[in-house]
Design a protein around this motif. Structure first.
Motif, PDB file in Angstrom:
ATOM      1  N   TYR A  29       0.806  -1.172   0.135  1.00 23.16           N
ATOM      2  CA  TYR A  29      -0.023   0.032  -0.183  1.00 23.16           C
ATOM      3  C   TYR A  29       0.845   1.189  -0.092  1.00 23.16           C
ATOM      4  CZ  TYR A  29      -3.371   3.392   1.096  1.00 23.16           C
ATOM      5  OH  TYR A  29      -4.204   4.664   1.090  1.00 23.16           O
ATOM      6  N   GLY A  30       0.542   2.060  -0.866  1.00 27.34           N
ATOM      7  CA  GLY A  30       1.507   3.479  -0.910  1.00 27.34           C
ATOM      8  C   GLY A  30       2.801   3.450  -1.721  1.00 27.34           C
ATOM      9  N   LYS A  31       3.153   2.084  -1.859  1.00 27.18           N
ATOM     10  CA  LYS A  31       4.667   1.739  -2.634  1.00 27.18           C
ATOM     11  C   LYS A  31       4.260   1.598  -3.949  1.00 27.18           C
ATOM     12  CE  LYS A  31       6.495  -0.136   1.658  1.00 27.18           C
ATOM     13  NZ  LYS A  31       5.262   0.003   2.292  1.00 27.18           N
ATOM     14  N   LEU A  32       3.133   1.312  -4.777  1.00 33.74           N
ATOM     15  CA  LEU A  32       3.030   1.223  -5.830  1.00 33.74           C
ATOM     16  C   LEU A  32       1.691   1.822  -6.366  1.00 33.74           C
ATOM     17  CD1 LEU A  32       3.517  -2.812  -5.879  1.00 33.74           C
ATOM     18  CD2 LEU A  32       5.098  -0.896  -6.536  1.00 33.74           C
ATOM     19  N   LEU A  51      -4.596   5.173  -9.342  1.00 36.60           N
ATOM     20  CA  LEU A  51      -3.745   6.364  -8.476  1.00 36.60           C
ATOM     21  C   LEU A  51      -2.555   6.134  -8.135  1.00 36.60           C
ATOM     22  CD1 LEU A  51      -4.546   8.583  -6.451  1.00 36.60           C
ATOM     23  CD2 LEU A  51      -5.204   6.849  -4.736  1.00 36.60           C
ATOM     24  N   GLY A  52      -1.566   7.093  -8.502  1.00 34.81           N
ATOM     25  CA  GLY A  52      -0.185   7.035  -8.362  1.00 34.81           C
ATOM     26  C   GLY A  52      -0.035   7.109  -7.057  1.00 34.81           C
ATOM     27  N   THR A  53       1.511   6.749  -6.524  1.00 37.27           N
ATOM     28  CA  THR A  53       2.086   7.144  -5.470  1.00 37.27           C
ATOM     29  C   THR A  53       2.067   8.487  -4.929  1.00 37.27           C
ATOM     30  OG1 THR A  53       4.052   7.013  -6.318  1.00 37.27           O
ATOM     31  CG2 THR A  53       3.454   4.797  -5.346  1.00 37.27           C
ATOM     32  N   GLU A  54       2.134   9.305  -5.890  1.00 39.22           N
ATOM     33  CA  GLU A  54       2.151  10.831  -5.641  1.00 39.22           C
ATOM     34  C   GLU A  54       0.847  11.522  -5.533  1.00 39.22           C
ATOM     35  OE1 GLU A  54       2.084  10.438  -9.983  1.00 39.22           O
ATOM     36  OE2 GLU A  54       2.836   9.392  -8.398  1.00 39.22           O
ATOM     37  N   GLY A  55      -0.127  10.545  -5.970  1.00 39.77           N
ATOM     38  CA  GLY A  55      -1.634  11.117  -5.934  1.00 39.77           C
ATOM     39  C   GLY A  55      -2.296  11.311  -7.269  1.00 39.77           C
ATOM     40  N   THR A  56      -1.568  11.355  -8.241  1.00 40.71           N
ATOM     41  CA  THR A  56      -2.035  11.570  -9.690  1.00 40.71           C
ATOM     42  C   THR A  56      -2.973  10.540 -10.021  1.00 40.71           C
ATOM     43  OG1 THR A  56       0.103  12.515 -10.229  1.00 40.71           O
ATOM     44  CG2 THR A  56      -1.415  11.687 -11.889  1.00 40.71           C
ATOM     45  N   THR A  57      -4.076  10.906 -10.528  1.00 40.27           N
ATOM     46  CA  THR A  57      -5.124   9.928 -11.113  1.00 40.27           C
ATOM     47  C   THR A  57      -5.130   9.843 -12.438  1.00 40.27           C
ATOM     48  OG1 THR A  57      -7.045  11.732 -10.748  1.00 40.27           O
ATOM     49  CG2 THR A  57      -6.574  10.107  -8.903  1.00 40.27           C
ATOM     50  N   THR A  58      -5.871   8.651 -12.943  1.00 39.42           N
ATOM     51  CA  THR A  58      -5.847   8.785 -14.547  1.00 39.42           C
ATOM     52  C   THR A  58      -7.266   7.858 -14.649  1.00 39.42           C
ATOM     53  OG1 THR A  58      -4.784   6.614 -15.036  1.00 39.42           O
ATOM     54  CG2 THR A  58      -3.634   8.651 -15.132  1.00 39.42           C
ATOM     55  N   VAL A  98       0.306  -2.178  -9.560  1.00 39.93           N
ATOM     56  CA  VAL A  98       0.935  -2.173 -11.021  1.00 39.93           C
ATOM     57  C   VAL A  98       2.556  -2.339 -10.559  1.00 39.93           C
ATOM     58  CG1 VAL A  98       1.822  -0.597 -12.803  1.00 39.93           C
ATOM     59  CG2 VAL A  98      -0.320  -0.559 -11.992  1.00 39.93           C
ATOM     60  N   ARG A  99       3.123  -3.251 -11.195  1.00 39.06           N
ATOM     61  CA  ARG A  99       4.655  -3.436 -11.089  1.00 39.06           C
ATOM     62  C   ARG A  99       5.340  -2.242 -10.987  1.00 39.06           C
ATOM     63  NH1 ARG A  99       5.453  -9.036 -12.798  1.00 39.06           N
ATOM     64  NH2 ARG A  99       3.647  -9.740 -13.707  1.00 39.06           N
ATOM     65  N   PRO A 100       6.344  -2.157 -10.106  1.00 35.86           N
ATOM     66  CA  PRO A 100       7.287  -1.259  -9.908  1.00 35.86           C
ATOM     67  C   PRO A 100       8.069  -0.676 -11.298  1.00 35.86           C
ATOM     68  CG  PRO A 100       7.821  -2.591  -8.342  1.00 35.86           C
ATOM     69  CD  PRO A 100       6.889  -3.461  -9.255  1.00 35.86           C
ATOM     70  N   ARG A 112       0.013  -4.622 -16.680  1.00 31.33           N
ATOM     71  CA  ARG A 112       0.899  -4.310 -15.893  1.00 31.33           C
ATOM     72  C   ARG A 112       1.056  -4.634 -14.461  1.00 31.33           C
ATOM     73  NH1 ARG A 112       0.708   0.340 -19.077  1.00 31.33           N
ATOM     74  NH2 ARG A 112      -0.382   1.566 -17.448  1.00 31.33           N
ATOM     75  N   THR A 113       0.026  -5.257 -14.054  1.00 23.65           N
ATOM     76  CA  THR A 113      -0.080  -5.436 -12.946  1.00 23.65           C
ATOM     77  C   THR A 113       0.604  -6.853 -12.201  1.00 23.65           C
ATOM     78  OG1 THR A 113      -2.051  -6.193 -11.341  1.00 23.65           O
ATOM     79  CG2 THR A 113      -2.219  -7.241 -13.356  1.00 23.65           C
ATOM     80  N   ASN A 114       0.844  -6.592 -11.118  1.00 25.80           N
ATOM     81  CA  ASN A 114       1.628  -7.866 -10.294  1.00 25.80           C
ATOM     82  C   ASN A 114       0.906  -8.373  -9.350  1.00 25.80           C
ATOM     83  OD1 ASN A 114       1.714  -5.565  -8.530  1.00 25.80           O
ATOM     84  ND2 ASN A 114       3.709  -5.869  -8.097  1.00 25.80           N
TER      85      ASN A 114
END
Length: 126
Positions: A29-32, A51-58, A98-100, A112-114
């Motif tokens: 959680y929060g790392k990927l 939802l990206g780690t920095e809070g960006t959404t698509t 999502v994979r790192p 791209r999911t792990n």
């Protein structure tokens, strides 16, 4: 680490709302990048939101303005608020990480999911 666990699916009429929840393992959680994708019977998977780690959404174009992705850090949970639901939103919805180092985008999150959950079913009737 455990797989995501989704909940909140159900049956609603067109125009209704549902809120999906996903419990994410503390290890990730929060790392990927985290997000949702869906798959309707007989169709290919479709990315919904990330939802990206920095809070960006698509968001996928098909859900922009209707769906909102969010998280609760205290609960280590990811959410998908779905409003103005349409029959074409009917699908199994999966929560995924999502994979790192991979791009965090709703376009093809399922490629791209792990780690992904068992899914929660959403049915929208007309």
């Amino acid at each position: 680490q455990g797989r995501p666990v989704e909940s909140g699916g159900g049956s609603v009429q067109a125009g209704g709302s549902l809120r999906l929840s996903c419990e994410v393992s503390a290890a990730t959680y929060g790392k990927l990048c985290m997000g949702w994708y869906r798959q309707a019977p007989g169709q290919e998977p479709e990315g919904v939101a990330t939802l990206g780690t920095e809070g960006t959404t698509t968001y996928a174009d098909s859900v922009k303005g209707r769906f909102t992705i969010s998280k609760d850090n205290a609960k280590k949970s990811l959410y998908l608020q779905m409003n103005s639901l349409k029959p074409e939103d009917t699908a199994m919805y999966y929560c995924a990480t999502v994979r790192p180092y991979y791009t965090c985008s709703a376009d093809d999150i399922y490629k791209r999911t792990n780690s992904w959950g068992r899914g929660t079913e959403v049915t929208v009737s007309s």
